[in-house]
Design a protein around this motif. Structure first.
Motif, short mmCIF file in Angstrom:
data_model
loop_
_atom_site.label_atom_id
_atom_site.label_comp_id
_atom_site.label_asym_id
_atom_site.label_seq_id
_atom_site.Cartn_x
_atom_site.Cartn_y
_atom_site.Cartn_z
N ASN A 87 -16.32 -1.85 0.85
CA ASN A 87 -16.46 -2.68 2.06
C ASN A 87 -16.05 -2.02 3.47
OD1 ASN A 87 -17.46 -4.70 0.46
ND2 ASN A 87 -15.86 -6.11 0.66
N ARG A 88 -14.86 -1.61 3.32
CA ARG A 88 -14.27 -0.95 4.37
C ARG A 88 -14.96 0.61 4.79
NH1 ARG A 88 -9.62 -2.76 2.22
NH2 ARG A 88 -9.17 -0.98 0.98
N LEU A 89 -15.10 1.10 3.79
CA LEU A 89 -16.20 2.62 3.94
C LEU A 89 -17.32 2.30 4.43
CD1 LEU A 89 -15.30 4.62 1.09
CD2 LEU A 89 -14.60 5.03 3.23
N ASN A 104 0.80 -1.24 0.05
CA ASN A 104 0.13 -0.12 -0.04
C ASN A 104 1.15 1.29 0.03
OD1 ASN A 104 0.55 1.13 2.69
ND2 ASN A 104 -0.86 -0.53 3.54
N ASP A 148 -8.91 4.74 0.71
CA ASP A 148 -10.31 4.62 1.33
C ASP A 148 -10.70 6.05 1.47
OD1 ASP A 148 -9.92 1.81 1.50
OD2 ASP A 148 -9.73 1.85 3.68
N GLY A 196 -9.97 5.01 10.90
CA GLY A 196 -10.18 3.63 10.70
C GLY A 196 -10.04 3.15 9.33
N LEU A 197 -9.52 4.10 8.46
CA LEU A 197 -9.25 4.02 7.08
C LEU A 197 -7.86 4.04 6.50
CD1 LEU A 197 -12.19 6.47 5.94
CD2 LEU A 197 -12.41 3.96 6.31
N ASN A 198 -7.53 3.57 5.31
CA ASN A 198 -6.31 3.74 4.92
C ASN A 198 -6.52 5.00 3.92
OD1 ASN A 198 -6.80 3.02 2.20
ND2 ASN A 198 -6.68 0.96 2.65
N GLY A 224 -12.74 -3.78 -2.19
CA GLY A 224 -12.50 -3.56 -0.64
C GLY A 224 -12.63 -2.09 -0.07
N VAL A 225 -12.33 -1.34 -0.90
CA VAL A 225 -12.50 -0.01 -0.27
C VAL A 225 -13.95 0.40 0.15
CG1 VAL A 225 -12.64 2.58 -1.36
CG2 VAL A 225 -10.72 1.13 -1.99
N GLY A 251 -18.18 -0.62 6.33
CA GLY A 251 -18.01 -1.25 7.47
C GLY A 251 -17.65 -0.14 8.72
N ALA A 252 -17.01 0.69 8.36
CA ALA A 252 -16.70 2.08 8.84
C ALA A 252 -17.69 2.98 9.28
CB ALA A 252 -15.48 2.70 8.81
#
Lengths: 159, 159
Positions: free
Chosen positions: B78-80, A41, B44, B39-41, B75-76, B82-83
Motif C-alpha cells: 500500500n505504501r509503495l 519498527n 518498504d 517517503g518510505l520506511n 501495508g508495505v 501510494g508513493a
C-alpha cells in the motif's frame, strides 16, 4: 596489492559488493522481524538501543546522535512510550528539560532473549577465525561503518 | 587457530561483536535516512528491492521471500503504491492473480542517485585489499548473512 588476473579480481569485488547488499537486506529484515515481535519498527528498536546506551537523554540529543529529524524522533519516542519500553520524565536537575529513559525491566525481559541465541551464533562463527583474520575483519567492518555514517551525514546535509 | 594470549583474543572478539552491532545500527539508520527521502520506511525500501529483482511477483511470494507476514506485506505494498514506486495489476496470464511490479522510471530516477556515491565509496574501500583478503571478507559476510537469515527464520517459527 598486485593482481595476477584482472577479471577474477573484478568478479571478487562484484561478489563482495553483492553480499554487502544482501547483508544490509538481511540486517533490516532480521531487525524487522524482531521489531514486529515487540510492536515497533526497526528504527524505533535501534533508537531504544541508543537511549539505553546514553540515558538519560533528551529528544534533541537523540536526534543528534541518530541523525534523524526531530519530527521522526517525536514519533519514535511516542511509539516507544506507547509500547512501554521508554518514558519521558522531567529532569530532576532542571524541571524545564524533558529526558527519556528506558524501562529496564521490560527491555531486559522482552528484548535480551531475542538476541541471546543470535549472539551465540556469532561467537561460534568468530571462533573459526585466527586472531589475524579477526583483526582484518574488524578493520573492514570499522571502515564500512565509517562509510555508512558519512553517507548518512551527507544525505542529511545535501538532499 | 592457536592463540598466544587468551585475553587479547577475548578483547578482539568483543570488539568485533561490538562493531557488528554498530554495523547493524549504521545500516538501519542509513536506510532510514534514504527511506525518509523517499517517503518510505526501511522495510518498504528493501521490499522494493526484492520486487525489483523478482517482478512480476505476488504478495504471497513477497511474504515468502522476505519472511514478513501477509499483514505487514499488505501495508508495505500500500505504501509503495501510494508513493508511486510500485503498482498492483492483474496477471495477463491469469486474471484472478494480482501481481506487483515496480515503476522503473520513478525508481531509477529517484533511488539510483542516492546509492551511486555510496557504491563509489565501497569500491574505493575494497581497492585497498588484496584478493586473498577480499576472499576472506567475502566468506565472512556470507557466513554472517547465513546466520542473520537463519535467526530470522527461527524467529518467525518459534516465537
Amino acid at each position: 596489492m598486485s593482481t595476477t588476473n584482472e577479471t577474477s579480481r573484478k568478479k571478487l569485488v562484484n561478489a563482495l559488493n553483492e553480499e554487502l547488499r544482501n547483508n544490509s537486506s538481511a540486517t533490516i529484515l532480521f531487525h524487522q522481524s524482531i521489531a514486529n515481535k515487540l510492536g515497533l519498527n526497526p528504527t524505533d528498536h535501534k533508537c531504544l538501543e541508543v537511549i539505553l546506551k546514553n540515558q538519560p537523554i533528551t529528544a534533541g540529543e537523540l536526534a543528534e546522535i541518530t541523525g534523524l529529524t526531530t519530527g521522526t524522533i517525536t514519533g519514535v519516542i511516542n511509539r516507544l512510550e506507547g509500547a512501554g519500553y521508554a518514558f519521558r520524565d522531567n529532569d530532576p536537575q532542571d524541571k524545564r528539560r524533558v529526558i527519556i529513559s528506558v524501562n529496564q525491566d521490560k527491555a531486559k525481559e522482552e528484548i535480551v532473549p531475542l538476541f541471546s541465541s543470535f549472539s551465540g551464533e556469532i561467537y561460534k562463527m568468530l571462533s573459526e577465525y585466527t586472531d589475524q583474520e579477526l583483526q582484518l575483519i574488524l578493520d573492514f567492518i570499522k571502515s564500512s561503518n565509517r562509510v555508512l555514517l558519512e553517507m548518512k551525514e551527507r544525505m542529511s546535509n545535501t538532499y
